[in-house]
Scaffold this motif. Structure first.
Motif, PDB file in Angstrom:
ATOM      1  N   UNK A   1       0.907  -1.320  -0.079  1.00 19.28           N
ATOM      2  CA  UNK A   1       0.053  -0.206  -0.008  1.00 19.28           C
ATOM      3  C   UNK A   1       0.853   1.323   0.006  1.00 19.28           C
ATOM      4  N   UNK A   2       0.274   2.255  -0.412  1.00 22.18           N
ATOM      5  CA  UNK A   2       0.948   3.310  -0.553  1.00 22.18           C
ATOM      6  C   UNK A   2       1.060   4.054   1.081  1.00 22.18           C
ATOM      7  N   UNK A   3       2.062   4.572   1.475  1.00 18.19           N
ATOM      8  CA  UNK A   3       2.359   5.389   2.888  1.00 18.19           C
ATOM      9  C   UNK A   3       1.189   6.284   3.191  1.00 18.19           C
ATOM     10  N   UNK A   4       0.624   6.661   2.362  1.00 16.62           N
ATOM     11  CA  UNK A   4      -0.274   7.775   2.495  1.00 16.62           C
ATOM     12  C   UNK A   4      -1.861   7.325   2.504  1.00 16.62           C
ATOM     13  N   UNK A   5      -2.058   6.006   2.558  1.00 14.90           N
ATOM     14  CA  UNK A   5      -3.611   5.760   2.329  1.00 14.90           C
ATOM     15  C   UNK A   5      -3.978   5.983   3.794  1.00 14.90           C
ATOM     16  N   UNK A   6      -5.528   6.444   4.082  1.00 10.12           N
ATOM     17  CA  UNK A   6      -6.016   6.632   5.344  1.00 10.12           C
ATOM     18  C   UNK A   6      -6.143   5.212   5.967  1.00 10.12           C
ATOM     19  N   UNK A   7      -6.055   5.122   7.609  1.00  7.35           N
ATOM     20  CA  UNK A   7      -5.779   3.923   8.234  1.00  7.35           C
ATOM     21  C   UNK A   7      -7.091   3.102   7.985  1.00  7.35           C
ATOM     22  N   UNK A   8      -8.214   3.542   7.552  1.00  8.79           N
ATOM     23  CA  UNK A   8      -9.594   2.629   7.432  1.00  8.79           C
ATOM     24  C   UNK A   8      -9.218   1.668   6.337  1.00  8.79           C
ATOM     25  N   UNK A   9      -8.507   2.106   5.352  1.00  7.93           N
ATOM     26  CA  UNK A   9      -8.429   1.203   4.228  1.00  7.93           C
ATOM     27  C   UNK A   9      -7.613  -0.105   4.372  1.00  7.93           C
ATOM     28  N   UNK A  10      -6.541  -0.303   5.055  1.00 10.18           N
ATOM     29  CA  UNK A  10      -6.157  -1.589   5.267  1.00 10.18           C
ATOM     30  C   UNK A  10      -7.202  -2.543   5.933  1.00 10.18           C
ATOM     31  N   UNK A  11      -7.661  -2.292   6.911  1.00  8.80           N
ATOM     32  CA  UNK A  11      -8.647  -3.271   7.524  1.00  8.80           C
ATOM     33  C   UNK A  11      -9.765  -3.887   6.457  1.00  8.80           C
ATOM     34  N   UNK A  12     -10.291  -2.803   5.594  1.00  8.58           N
ATOM     35  CA  UNK A  12     -11.288  -3.095   4.533  1.00  8.58           C
ATOM     36  C   UNK A  12     -10.367  -4.409   3.678  1.00  8.58           C
ATOM     37  N   UNK A  13      -9.170  -3.958   3.123  1.00  6.69           N
ATOM     38  CA  UNK A  13      -8.551  -4.914   2.375  1.00  6.69           C
ATOM     39  C   UNK A  13      -8.441  -6.460   3.070  1.00  6.69           C
ATOM     40  N   UNK A  14      -7.915  -6.096   4.364  1.00  2.04           N
ATOM     41  CA  UNK A  14      -7.820  -7.280   5.334  1.00  2.04           C
ATOM     42  C   UNK A  14      -9.150  -7.990   5.129  1.00  2.04           C
ATOM     43  N   UNK A  15     -10.316  -7.551   5.448  1.00  2.59           N
ATOM     44  CA  UNK A  15     -11.406  -8.345   5.517  1.00  2.59           C
ATOM     45  C   UNK A  15     -11.476  -8.972   4.153  1.00  2.59           C
ATOM     46  N   UNK A  16     -11.606  -8.256   3.124  1.00  2.00           N
ATOM     47  CA  UNK A  16     -11.875  -9.077   1.931  1.00  2.00           C
ATOM     48  C   UNK A  16     -10.582 -10.146   1.751  1.00  2.00           C
ATOM     49  N   UNK A  17      -9.442  -9.853   2.043  1.00  2.00           N
ATOM     50  CA  UNK A  17      -8.133 -10.971   1.880  1.00  2.00           C
ATOM     51  C   UNK A  17      -8.782 -12.291   2.737  1.00  2.00           C
ATOM     52  N   UNK A  18      -8.851 -11.960   3.882  1.00  2.00           N
ATOM     53  CA  UNK A  18      -9.092 -13.069   4.935  1.00  2.00           C
ATOM     54  C   UNK A  18     -10.491 -13.585   4.727  1.00  2.00           C
ATOM     55  N   UNK A  19     -11.463 -12.904   4.907  1.00  9.08           N
ATOM     56  CA  UNK A  19     -12.631 -13.504   4.931  1.00  9.08           C
ATOM     57  C   UNK A  19     -13.473 -13.993   3.482  1.00  9.08           C
ATOM     58  N   UNK A  20     -13.304 -13.115   2.504  1.00  2.00           N
ATOM     59  CA  UNK A  20     -13.800 -13.459   1.200  1.00  2.00           C
ATOM     60  C   UNK A  20     -13.164 -14.329   0.537  1.00  2.00           C
ATOM     61  N   UNK A  21     -11.508 -13.996   0.267  1.00  2.00           N
ATOM     62  CA  UNK A  21     -10.890 -14.963  -0.536  1.00  2.00           C
ATOM     63  C   UNK A  21     -10.170 -16.175   0.083  1.00  2.00           C
ATOM     64  N   UNK A  22     -10.049 -15.868   1.307  1.00  2.00           N
ATOM     65  CA  UNK A  22      -9.377 -17.248   2.163  1.00  2.00           C
ATOM     66  C   UNK A  22     -10.321 -18.200   2.849  1.00  2.00           C
ATOM     67  N   UNK A  23     -11.119 -17.526   3.602  1.00  2.00           N
ATOM     68  CA  UNK A  23     -11.741 -18.357   4.720  1.00  2.00           C
ATOM     69  C   UNK A  23     -13.024 -18.897   3.995  1.00  2.00           C
ATOM     70  N   UNK A  24     -13.719 -18.105   3.165  1.00  2.00           N
ATOM     71  CA  UNK A  24     -15.037 -18.414   2.715  1.00  2.00           C
ATOM     72  C   UNK A  24     -14.764 -19.970   2.034  1.00  2.00           C
ATOM     73  N   UNK A  25     -13.670 -20.084   1.573  1.00  2.00           N
ATOM     74  CA  UNK A  25     -13.279 -21.513   0.661  1.00  2.00           C
ATOM     75  C   UNK A  25     -12.578 -22.471   1.697  1.00  2.00           C
ATOM     76  N   UNK A  26     -12.603 -22.015   2.697  1.00  2.00           N
ATOM     77  CA  UNK A  26     -12.321 -23.121   3.754  1.00  2.00           C
ATOM     78  C   UNK A  26     -10.642 -23.054   4.487  1.00  2.00           C
ATOM     79  N   UNK A  27     -10.187 -22.017   4.077  1.00  2.70           N
ATOM     80  CA  UNK A  27      -9.022 -21.544   4.957  1.00  2.70           C
ATOM     81  C   UNK A  27      -7.685 -21.566   4.195  1.00  2.70           C
ATOM     82  N   UNK A  28      -6.353 -21.662   4.747  1.00  4.78           N
ATOM     83  CA  UNK A  28      -5.361 -21.880   4.247  1.00  4.78           C
ATOM     84  C   UNK A  28      -5.115 -23.015   3.364  1.00  4.78           C
ATOM     85  N   UNK A  29      -4.604 -22.898   1.934  1.00  9.79           N
ATOM     86  CA  UNK A  29      -4.792 -24.193   1.148  1.00  9.79           C
ATOM     87  C   UNK A  29      -5.789 -24.423   0.365  1.00  9.79           C
ATOM     88  N   UNK A  30      -7.019 -23.838   0.693  1.00 11.29           N
ATOM     89  CA  UNK A  30      -8.267 -23.930  -0.057  1.00 11.29           C
ATOM     90  C   UNK A  30      -8.451 -22.945  -1.181  1.00 11.29           C
TER      91      UNK A  30
END
Lengths: 317, 215, 194
Positions: free
Chosen positions: A90-119
């Motif tokens: 990320x750019x060092x200037x992003x507002x601090x609410x942006x990383x959690x939004x990306x983290x939610x998408x990465x962890x919950x939608x992309x990874x955990x909805x499919x069953x977690x690490x490896x899936x």
């Protein structure tokens, strides 16, 4: 008499000492130089962005496991690696609410909805980053390094998009004195980390090397301007190419397992990156090209799977 | 008689989008704002009612072998009428829905209902079925457009409420612009169907499961 | 001319992919892409019909405009597509039975595939020339083929591995998978070669 127990288990039966958490720990350590360089260049603000990103990834991982009554997977450190990679890209200037939004998408939608690490079939950190491109103005405001009052600056790739060479010298670009994402700017720090991973045997050279070579060859053959070598070197050193090639394209879950598959994967990543950099509407193509190639991992692997002797053509599928 | 049941089925149990997965293209394409979603939903409802009634009236006259072709002609006729009416009366809606108004012709909901229901039902039943399926479709469209418009551009009801301006609930720079794109369409519909499945399994006691087997 | 055709085709396949950027042809995309072979068959059949329909409908559009019946466009196009599909089916069954066996079952489904009517309508709207229309139709079909094959590949892999929560099983997870593929395809947005 002592009763001997016979344990029956399914394969694999040969196990190394490496575990998921020790591999992830190596990756975290290898990314440390890039993080330090980013903090040195962009100040404490950069550290906050990365910390918020790592923290929120851990939080969502823990929250999901608690919600679905699964075993807590925080200890395998994969969420921390995702968070660190996301924060570093990320750019060092992003507002601090942006990383959690990306983290939610990465962890919950992309990874955990499919069953977690490896899936998961996409690299979570990359998908999270690409999702955050929805807030394009916030994602692409850059600052000059080592500037107390946040002077805005253009990244080398944005300059090269206008078909001219960036003003930085190659050496300062190599060390990281240019605008860009926190962890992407310092090629020196990234190469240090990559060397550590290679020496420890965590990653192999096939994917990064074929990826980088493809980009090098293509940019050398089709330069914009007269200075072939300079153009090629800037293309190699700028943007997320090194971070992507060494740390993201090599993700075990989302890269091919066969040798030829890995080579092809790297080559296609390189072609797509140059294609998007030259003709796309985004200045940087690394994240998107690795994501697109993530979709083809299964296909590449199947193409080069060894055929079982005695079986017909069907055995390949 | 069983008109009440037909209604319940169309709106909830046999909802064309959520249960039968019909008409997905328009569901995703037009639900970028409440204005578009509502306009599309109501247009489809009108066309669906007209086609159902028409096909039910003609059901004894249409030869079985060419019935699909006849249905397509009837549907295309009504779609053209609605298309021209919208162009004349609501040019703003017609413009923003664009090619998706004529594409109602191939919306599987309409031909599906014609084949599965209207071709063997009495006129009032066919009308009720058209109305309930249409309203079920509209309901899904409205839910999706409200979510996508709110998160994707930070507004509510632009073009419908507040003299056409709608309300800007938060500044647009905080809105996730990708939600208006196909990515957001797939994501929102996926989450919506997951929610429905969740509610269904939660409610599914033994007797409702029996009921589910009947249809 | 050639460069124009290349640019139209590439943009229709990647940047303006019918499924990932124009919202067309999603019903068969979600419905059919259960396994790879079906997906490829469907994609090929769509490509074939789409290029043919683009060519025929261009002349029909000319004819309608000349007769002053432009408002009958939609009706005429859908009839052309329906009869074309019927005709292709009969022709293949009689003359190329092997191709019929692999594509035949998908042909009737194509009439109600909005990608075909969509391509034809878009061509008419843009007022593009004959060759441009045909290439646009073919390229859009190839884009559909690419999308549906990719989707089937990913879904096949997920069938082996994914363990999603109960309420996401089935359609929801496929839709979210499609969303993620669309996210990756966002990289091609606005790509202009030339």
């Amino acid at each position: 008499m002592e009763e001997k127990k016979l344990y029956v288990s399914s394969g694999p039966h040969i196990r190394g000492k490496e575990s998921v958490s020790s591999l992830m720990l190596s990756v975290l350590l290898a990314l440390l130089p890039a993080l330090l360089a980013g903090v040195y260049l962009f100040g404490l603000r950069a550290l906050w962005v990365v910390l918020v990103s790592v923290g929120s990834c851990e939080l969502f991982e823990w929250g999901w496991c608690a919600l679905t009554h699964r075993q807590n997977t925080l200890r395998d450190l994969s969420a921390a690696v995702t968070g660190l990679l996301l924060g570093l890209s990320l750019s060092p200037t992003v507002p601090l609410w942006l990383p959690p939004v990306g983290a939610f998408f990465a962890i919950v939608v992309v990874k955990q909805l499919y069953g977690g690490l490896g899936k998961n079939f996409l690299n979570p950190a990359l998908a999270g980053r690409c999702f955050l491109f929805a807030w394009a103005p916030l994602m692409s405001s850059w600052v000059a390094p080592r500037c107390a009052d946040a002077v805005s600056a253009a990244t080398p790739l944005a300059v090269m998009k206008t078909l001219s060479l960036p003003p930085e010298s190659l050496l300062s670009s190599f060390l990281g004195f240019k605008g860009g994402c926190i962890g992407e700017v310092s090629a020196a720090a990234l190469l240090l980390g990559a060397a550590f991973l290679l020496l420890r045997g965590v990653i192999r050279l096939r994917i990064p090397l074929s990826y980088l070579l493809t980009v090098a060859v293509l940019t050398f053959l089709f330069p914009r301007g007269n200075e072939r070598i300079l153009w090629m070197s800037h293309q190699l050193l700028s943007g997320g190419l090194l971070l992507g090639a060494f740390f993201m394209a090599t993700d075990y879950v989302t890269s091919p397992t066969t040798a030829r598959g890995q080579l092809l994967y790297g080559v296609f990543c390189g072609v797509l990156t140059v294609l998007i950099r030259y003709f796309g509407s985004y200045p940087e193509g690394v994240s998107f090209s690795i994501l697109i190639m993530n979709l083809l991992v299964w296909t590449l692997d199947r193409l080069h799977m060894r055929r079982v002797f005695g079986h017909g053509k069907e055995a390949r599928t | 008689m069983k008109l009440g049941r037909i209604f319940r089925e169309g709106l909830v149990k046999n909802n064309p989008v959520l249960s039968l997965l019909l008409g997905l293209c328009s569901t995703m394409a037009v639900t970028t704002s409440l204005f578009n979603g509502l306009g599309m939903g109501l247009s489809v409802t009108v066309i669906l009612c007209c086609c159902n009634v028409c096909i039910s009236l003609l059901r004894r006259l249409i030869p079985d072998s060419v019935r699909i072709a006849v249905y397509v002609v009837i549907i295309a006729g009504f779609v053209t009428v609605v298309d021209l009416l919208l162009q004349a009366l609501l040019p703003a809606l017609s413009e923003s829905l664009g090619v998706f108004i004529p594409l109602i012709v191939v919306n599987c909901i309409i031909i599906g209902r014609a084949e599965a229901f209207a071709s063997r039902a009495s006129v009032p039943e066919a009308f009720a079925d058209g109305l309930s399926q249409g309203l079920g479709y509209t309901a899904v469209l409205v839910i999706m457009s409200v979510v996508r418009e709110l998160l994707g551009s930070g507004t509510f009801g632009a073009g419908v409420f507040n003299g056409g301006a709608g309300w800007q609930l938060f500044p647009e720079e905080y809105a996730c612009s990708y939600l208006i794109l196909p990515f957001g369409g797939f994501l929102t519909l996926g989450c919506l169907i997951a929610l429905v499945q969740h509610l269904r399994t939660r409610r599914s006691s033994p007797e409702s499961r029996e009921e589910g087997g009947a249809c | 001319m050639l460069s124009r055709i290349v640019s139209v085709s590439l943009s229709a396949i990647l940047a303006e992919n019918f499924i990932f950027s124009r919202f067309l042809g999603i019903c068969p995309f979600v419905g059919v892409a259960g396994c790879r072979d079906t997906a490829v068959g469907m994609g090929l059949a769509v490509t074939f019909v789409m290029s043919l329909a683009s060519a025929v409908c261009w002349w029909v559009d000319r004819l309608l405009t000349a007769l002053g019946l432009a408002y009958l466009q939609t009706l005429a196009f859908i009839l052309v597509i329906a009869s074309l599909v019927q005709f292709v089916e009969m022709f293949l069954r009689k003359n190329i039975p092997s191709l019929y066996r692999s594509l035949g079952i998908y042909l009737p489904l194509i009439t109600t595939n909005c990608a075909v009517l969509g391509a034809v309508l878009l061509n008419a709207q843009e007022g593009s020339g004959f060759f441009e229309s045909v290439f646009f139709g073919a390229a859009a079909g190839l884009g559909f083929l690419l999308a549906i094959t990719l989707f089937a590949e990913v879904r096949e892999r997920l069938d082996y591995s994914a363990e999603c929560p109960k309420c996401f099983e089935g359609t929801p997870i496929s839709l979210i998978t499609a969303a993620l593929i669309a996210l990756a395809f966002m990289g091609f947005r606005g790509m202009k070669i030339l």
